[in-house]
Every structure is written in structure tokens, then in C-alpha cells.
Design a protein around this motif. Structure first.
Motif, PDB file in Angstrom:
ATOM      1  N   UNK A 120      -8.370  -9.750   0.801  1.00  0.00           N
ATOM      2  CA  UNK A 120      -9.265 -10.902   0.628  1.00  0.00           C
ATOM      3  C   UNK A 120      -8.574 -12.212   0.993  1.00  0.00           C
ATOM      4  N   UNK A 121      -7.334 -12.384   0.569  1.00  0.00           N
ATOM      5  CA  UNK A 121      -6.688 -13.691   0.691  1.00  0.00           C
ATOM      6  C   UNK A 121      -5.672 -13.800   1.836  1.00  0.00           C
ATOM      7  N   UNK A 122      -5.339 -12.665   2.473  1.00  0.00           N
ATOM      8  CA  UNK A 122      -4.487 -12.749   3.677  1.00  0.00           C
ATOM      9  C   UNK A 122      -5.257 -12.110   4.833  1.00  0.00           C
ATOM     10  N   UNK A 123      -4.990 -10.847   5.121  1.00  0.00           N
ATOM     11  CA  UNK A 123      -5.763 -10.148   6.144  1.00  0.00           C
ATOM     12  C   UNK A 123      -5.614  -8.643   5.965  1.00  0.00           C
ATOM     13  N   UNK A 124      -6.399  -7.898   6.688  1.00  0.00           N
ATOM     14  CA  UNK A 124      -6.413  -6.442   6.529  1.00  0.00           C
ATOM     15  C   UNK A 124      -5.103  -5.804   6.967  1.00  0.00           C
ATOM     16  N   UNK A 125      -4.430  -6.384   7.958  1.00  0.00           N
ATOM     17  CA  UNK A 125      -3.164  -5.821   8.413  1.00  0.00           C
ATOM     18  C   UNK A 125      -2.120  -5.892   7.308  1.00  0.00           C
ATOM     19  N   UNK A 126      -2.024  -7.036   6.662  1.00  0.00           N
ATOM     20  CA  UNK A 126      -1.069  -7.184   5.562  1.00  0.00           C
ATOM     21  C   UNK A 126      -1.403  -6.231   4.424  1.00  0.00           C
ATOM     22  N   UNK A 127      -2.690  -6.082   4.125  1.00  0.00           N
ATOM     23  CA  UNK A 127      -3.110  -5.176   3.058  1.00  0.00           C
ATOM     24  C   UNK A 127      -2.768  -3.725   3.408  1.00  0.00           C
ATOM     25  N   UNK A 128      -2.982  -3.350   4.668  1.00  0.00           N
ATOM     26  CA  UNK A 128      -2.679  -1.983   5.107  1.00  0.00           C
ATOM     27  C   UNK A 128      -1.186  -1.697   5.024  1.00  0.00           C
ATOM     28  N   UNK A 129      -0.369  -2.675   5.386  1.00  0.00           N
ATOM     29  CA  UNK A 129       1.081  -2.505   5.305  1.00  0.00           C
ATOM     30  C   UNK A 129       1.531  -2.384   3.859  1.00  0.00           C
ATOM     31  N   UNK A 130       0.875  -3.112   2.975  1.00  0.00           N
ATOM     32  CA  UNK A 130       1.188  -3.017   1.551  1.00  0.00           C
ATOM     33  C   UNK A 130       0.850  -1.633   1.017  1.00  0.00           C
ATOM     34  N   UNK A 131      -0.289  -1.100   1.424  1.00  0.00           N
ATOM     35  CA  UNK A 131      -0.665   0.251   1.030  1.00  0.00           C
ATOM     36  C   UNK A 131       0.355   1.263   1.551  1.00  0.00           C
ATOM     37  N   UNK A 132       0.787   1.068   2.799  1.00  0.00           N
ATOM     38  CA  UNK A 132       1.786   1.967   3.381  1.00  0.00           C
ATOM     39  C   UNK A 132       3.093   1.928   2.591  1.00  0.00           C
ATOM     40  N   UNK A 133       3.483   0.748   2.129  1.00  0.00           N
ATOM     41  CA  UNK A 133       4.718   0.611   1.356  1.00  0.00           C
ATOM     42  C   UNK A 133       4.646   1.419   0.060  1.00  0.00           C
ATOM     43  N   UNK A 134       3.509   1.333  -0.620  1.00  0.00           N
ATOM     44  CA  UNK A 134       3.339   2.083  -1.871  1.00  0.00           C
ATOM     45  C   UNK A 134       3.398   3.587  -1.600  1.00  0.00           C
ATOM     46  N   UNK A 135       2.702   4.029  -0.561  1.00  0.00           N
ATOM     47  CA  UNK A 135       2.663   5.455  -0.242  1.00  0.00           C
ATOM     48  C   UNK A 135       4.038   5.984   0.142  1.00  0.00           C
ATOM     49  N   UNK A 136       4.778   5.203   0.913  1.00  0.00           N
ATOM     50  CA  UNK A 136       6.123   5.629   1.326  1.00  0.00           C
ATOM     51  C   UNK A 136       7.032   5.775   0.115  1.00  0.00           C
ATOM     52  N   UNK A 137       6.990   4.797  -0.770  1.00  0.00           N
ATOM     53  CA  UNK A 137       7.889   4.819  -1.922  1.00  0.00           C
ATOM     54  C   UNK A 137       7.519   5.923  -2.914  1.00  0.00           C
ATOM     55  N   UNK A 138       6.241   6.087  -3.123  1.00  0.00           N
ATOM     56  CA  UNK A 138       5.803   7.058  -4.129  1.00  0.00           C
ATOM     57  C   UNK A 138       5.781   8.480  -3.568  1.00  0.00           C
ATOM     58  N   UNK A 139       5.111   8.679  -2.444  1.00  0.00           N
ATOM     59  CA  UNK A 139       4.953  10.026  -1.906  1.00  0.00           C
ATOM     60  C   UNK A 139       6.202  10.508  -1.162  1.00  0.00           C
ATOM     61  N   UNK A 140       6.661   9.695  -0.200  1.00  0.00           N
ATOM     62  CA  UNK A 140       7.785  10.138   0.625  1.00  0.00           C
ATOM     63  C   UNK A 140       9.094  10.150  -0.159  1.00  0.00           C
ATOM     64  N   UNK A 141       9.421   9.022  -0.804  1.00  0.00           N
ATOM     65  CA  UNK A 141      10.709   8.924  -1.494  1.00  0.00           C
ATOM     66  C   UNK A 141      10.709   9.640  -2.838  1.00  0.00           C
ATOM     67  N   UNK A 142       9.826   9.215  -3.746  1.00  0.00           N
ATOM     68  CA  UNK A 142       9.870   9.726  -5.119  1.00  0.00           C
ATOM     69  C   UNK A 142       9.515  11.205  -5.220  1.00  0.00           C
TER      70      UNK A 142
END
Length: 309
Positions: A120-142
Motif C-alpha cells: 500500500x505505502x511503497x510498491x508491489x515489488x518491495x512487498x514481493x521482495x519482503x515476502x520472499x525474505x520471509x519465505x527464504x528465512x523460514x522455509x529455506x533456512x529454518x
């Protein structure tokens, strides 16, 4: 939480203040602080000056929520490991300040809010990258890498690189070579930052069955890997000078700070080879200082065009 008192099992109650502290602890505030330190300088470089302050604020809030969500998920899935490691014995799911359900609901809430906020307050690309960060840390790493391979922190550390891409995307709604180089700096920085910590807490990780490099290989191998990654990191930092048209402030900082960190890395490796006492936390704390100096220079350099090449 139930505890034994004089042979009787009684329920231990926690105050609302304890609960708040527990929720904050779930987010791993020190990690968030380090991630946000890299975000603002990247936004300044992307803008070529001071970006819109509301955009900076919105990006920091979204980034903090995203990192907090990843940290909370990590605490939830690693709660069995945390219970047997001294270093993590005071985390809220170990002490019972928070229940597993409370932690999981909190993690999901922060994650969803962070993605919606950034969209909402930045853009969809930034939001998508944020989602990717969570998925990488939780699914891939943890869930996948941490308990299976000594290379866990190398690839799992990708999540910690995402704030630079998020910051750049928030300003430009795109990515560029400069952003990718900054991503590379943090990617290559993560092993020489984290492996010294795993050397200090080697017994902890061994007890928990986590195959950190310091557990499965000797300290000589770990020291050599730290040196190799440190050299690659410094080389990557210098690559930003021609690509990003950086000036004397960044160039000087990258050279001096890089030389200092290489010295510390080689010193650790040298003492490991000679079987002398080592102080891995000196490299750990030095890595934080190095990254702070580099990104401080990234922030200042665009603001002083007189010294730019």
C-alpha cells in the motif's frame, strides 16, 4: 507455564509487561536493527540524495514487521533447539512467557501486515521482495537447511540481504546492478559474520544437533572459509565504485575498512593453524563494525558530490 515448587506443580503467571517483552524478543530486535541500518543508505543511494521521508518511514516500518515475522517464525520452529542451548535458553517460548500458539499467531500477523503495508505505502515489488525474505528465512533456512547442512548460513543468509533490494525497489520500483552488488556484499559478509559466533558456541550447537561448520569441521577449516569469504566480500564492495560511480568517501572507507577486516580474519586463521588461543568474537563484532562503516559511506557518498568520481 507449570513449574515445580516444593515437589508441587504450580502454574507460573506472567504479567502483561512480561508478555510484551516476550513478543518483542520474538522479533529478534538486534537483527532488525542491523537490517534497517542497511536499508536507509541504499534508499539514499537509489535516490541520489535524501528520499521522501514518508517513503523512508514506510519502508522501515514494513521492513521491521517483515523481519520480526521471520524472527518469530524462527523462534517457533526452533523452540526444541532453543531449549537445549544455553545461548537461547531465555527466549520466550523456552521460559514459557508465551505459548506456542501465541508465537505462531504473532508471526503470521506481522507477516501479513508487513506485506500489505509495503504494497500500500511503497510498491508491489518491495512487498514481493519482503515476502520472499520471509519465505527464504523460514522455509529455506529454518525448516530445510539449518538442521541438514553446514552450508545453512550461506544460503539461508540470503534473507538478510533482502532489505537492500527492498529499499532500492521502494525508491525506484526496479532493481539495478548497484542493488545487486550491495546484495552481494551482505551475502558474502554473512558467513564471516556468523561463523565466528558458531565457533564460540560450538558446544551449544553440537548439543542441539545443528551441523554448523564449526561443529562438523575443525577451527582451521572454519578460519580458512572466513578468510576466503572476507576476500570475496571486500572485492565485491570495491566493485560498487565503478558500477555505482561512488566517490572518495565510499572508496576510502571500502579500502580501509576492508583491509582492517581482512587483517582480523587472517589473524584468526593464523592463530587457528598454529593451535593458539583464538578470540572469534573479535571477528564477529568486527564484522558488524565493518558493515556499519560500509553502509554509512554508502549513505554519505551521494550527499557529497564534490568528492565523487
Amino acid at each position: 507455564m507449570d513449574v515445580a515448587v516444593d515437589g508441587r506443580v504450580v502454574e507460573r503467571r506472567f504479567s502483561p509487561r512480561d508478555k510484551v517483552k516476550g513478543y518483542i524478543a520474538l522479533t529478534k530486535p538486534r537483527v532488525i536493527e542491523l537490517l534497517l541500518v542497511t536499508t536507509v543508505p541504499v534508499m539514499i543511494l537509489a535516490q541520489g540524495g535524501i528520499p521522501n521521508l514518508w517513503l523512508v518511514f514506510a519502508t522501515l516500518i514494513g521492513g521491521a514487521l517483515s523481519a520480526g515475522s521471520a524472527g518469530a517464525f524462527n523462534c517457533y520452529f526452533d523452540r526444541d533447539i532453543d531449549r537445549v542451548m544455553d545461548r537461547t535458553s531465555k527466549r520466550p517460548l523456552v521460559t514459557g512467557v508465551l505459548s506456542d500458539r501465541e508465537a505462531l499467531v504473532f508471526a503470521w500477523t506481522l507477516g501479513v501486515v508487513s506485506i500489505v503495508w509495503l504494497a500500500v505505502f511503497t510498491n508491489l515489488l518491495a512487498a514481493s521482495l519482503s515476502l520472499a525474505a520471509i519465505l527464504i528465512y523460514v522455509l529455506l533456512y529454518t525448516l530445510v537447511l539449518k538442521r541438514r547442512t553446514p552450508q545453512n548460513i550461506v544460503w539461508g543468509g540470503t534473507a538478510g540481504c533482502m532489505p537492500v533490494l527492498i529499499g532500492w525497489a521502494a525508491v525506484t520500483n526496479s532493481l539495478s546492478w548497484e542493488a545487486l552488488i550491495l546484495f552481494g556484499i551482505i551475502f558474502l559478509w554473512t558467513p564471516p559474520h556468523y561463523w565466528p559466533l558458531s565457533m564460540k558456541y560450538r558446544a551449544d550447537y553440537k548439543t542441539a544437533g545443528v551441523p554448523m561448520l564449526a561443529v562438523v569441521r575443525g577451527r582451521v577449516v572454519v578460519g580458512l572459509q572466513i578468510v576466503l569469504y572476507a576476500w570475496a566480500m571486500v572485492a565485491c564492495s570495491l566493485l560498487l565504485i565503478p558500477v555505482g560511480h561512488m566517490g572518495l568517501i565510499y572508496a576510502g572507507t571500502a579500502v580501509v575498512a576492508g583491509a582492517w577486516f581482512l587483517y582480523e580474519s587472517h589473524r584468526l586463521y593464523s592463530r587457528s593453524i598454529r593451535d593458539l588461543s583464538i578470540k572469534p568474537m573479535r571477528v564477529f563484532h568486527g564484522s558488524i563494525t565493518y558493515l556499519t562503516l560500509i553502509f554509512l559511506a554508502v549513505a554519505i557518498d551521494p550527499l557529497v558530490p564534490l568528492f565523487r568520481f
